[in-house]
Design a protein around this motif. Structure first.
Motif, short mmCIF file in Angstrom:
data_model
loop_
_atom_site.label_atom_id
_atom_site.label_comp_id
_atom_site.label_asym_id
_atom_site.label_seq_id
_atom_site.Cartn_x
_atom_site.Cartn_y
_atom_site.Cartn_z
N ASN A 1 0.81 -1.21 0.00
CA ASN A 1 0.00 0.00 0.00
C ASN A 1 0.85 1.26 0.00
OD1 ASN A 1 -2.73 -0.62 -0.29
ND2 ASN A 1 -2.89 -1.33 1.82
N ASP B 1 -1.97 -2.34 -7.47
CA ASP B 1 -3.28 -2.14 -8.08
C ASP B 1 -4.03 -3.47 -8.11
OD1 ASP B 1 -5.46 -1.67 -9.69
OD2 ASP B 1 -4.35 -0.69 -11.29
N THR C 1 -6.73 -4.31 -9.40
CA THR C 1 -7.47 -4.62 -10.63
C THR C 1 -6.67 -5.53 -11.57
OG1 THR C 1 -6.67 -2.66 -11.83
CG2 THR C 1 -8.70 -2.43 -10.52
N TYR D 1 -0.14 1.34 -9.49
CA TYR D 1 -0.77 2.61 -9.86
C TYR D 1 0.29 3.58 -10.40
CZ TYR D 1 -4.92 1.26 -7.13
OH TYR D 1 -6.03 0.62 -6.63
N SER E 1 -9.94 -1.45 -1.38
CA SER E 1 -10.78 -1.76 -2.52
C SER E 1 -11.69 -2.96 -2.23
CB SER E 1 -9.90 -2.08 -3.74
OG SER E 1 -10.66 -2.64 -4.77
N LEU F 1 -12.34 -5.06 -4.29
CA LEU F 1 -11.83 -6.17 -5.09
C LEU F 1 -11.07 -7.19 -4.26
CD1 LEU F 1 -10.55 -4.28 -8.26
CD2 LEU F 1 -12.57 -5.74 -8.07
N HIS G 1 -6.05 -3.75 -0.50
CA HIS G 1 -5.25 -2.70 -1.14
C HIS G 1 -6.09 -1.46 -1.44
CE1 HIS G 1 -2.86 -6.38 -2.05
NE2 HIS G 1 -1.90 -5.57 -1.64
N THR H 1 -7.58 1.97 -3.06
CA THR H 1 -7.96 2.51 -4.37
C THR H 1 -7.16 3.79 -4.61
OG1 THR H 1 -9.69 3.89 -3.40
CG2 THR H 1 -10.32 1.64 -4.05
#
Length: 216
Positions: free
Chosen positions: A11, A16, A18, A23, A188, A190, A194, A196
């Motif tokens: 972090n 990321d 996703t 990022y 997140s 997801l 982690h 966003t």
């Protein structure tokens, strides 16, 4: 020019969820912090590593994940250092480590002591750097359906909810400043672990406020 070292795990690296990538610079909280503070008076150093712990070596990786093992070298690398921002503890909650919140707090205290001692030893005036110790964001129930579920599990969620008082105690006992990220940001949906991009920016804003208070 005041130098700030941001030391943490995924972090801080900017993982990321996703795509398991990273990022962009401006969406990672150390990068966003640099942009908020400006480049004229502050230099922000990113030192985030995926899966980094406070003091534990992780046997399933081919690199050393112990923050305590690498922090002294990084302090020396980036001297003169005005502020070390430390946000670790999330990976200590993994099943295989069997850590308790008080153990993680002790690990955080060792990091602060190392940062202060090494920076004082390397300072011409013997003055240690300031340290800002951040209690990490909570791990949420979304973890259980994400890719990290097997490593962390339900126990990690429970541990993360108990961690903040021990991190704050570590800060108080070592002369560090303290910030609790849990009320500020949420991971997140997801993976429940982690941040966003929005979370990174909110954290950067909170850290920037602390930096201005600590360093002026």
């Amino acid at each position: 020019m005041k130098t700030i070292l941001c030391f943490g795990d995924s972090n801080t690296h900017g993982y990321d969820p996703t795509d398991a990538g990273r990022y962009p610079y401006a969406d990672r909280w150390p990068g966003a912090l640099q942009l908020l503070l400006g480049r004229d008076d502050y230099y922000v150093v990113e030192e985030g590593l995926n899966s980094r712990t406070t003091v534990l070596s992780d046997p399933v990786y081919d690199d050393d994940k112990s923050g305590y093992a690498i922090l002294p070298s990084l302090i020396k690398t980036h001297m003169p250092l005005d502020l070390c921002v430390i946000m670790l503890g999330t990976n200590d909650t993994k099943y295989r480590f069997s850590m308790q919140p008080c153990d993680i707090g002790r690990g955080a205290a060792l990091l602060v002591k190392a940062a202060r001692q090494v920076s004082a030893d390397k300072s011409p005036t013997g003055t240690p750097c300031e340290v800002l110790l951040i209690s990490p964001p909570l791990i949420t129930e979304d973890l259980l359906t994400g890719r990290c579920a097997a490593e962390f599990g339900t126990r990690a969620i429970e541990l993360s909810q108990k961690l903040s008082p021990y991190i704050e105690e570590a800060a108080n006992n070592t002369g560090a400043h303290f910030l609790d990220a849990a009320p500020l940001v949420r991971p997140s949906a997801l993976d429940g672990l982690h941040l966003t991009p929005e979370g990174h920016h909110r954290l950067a804003e909170a850290v920037a406020e602390q930096v201005r208070r600590i360093l002026g």
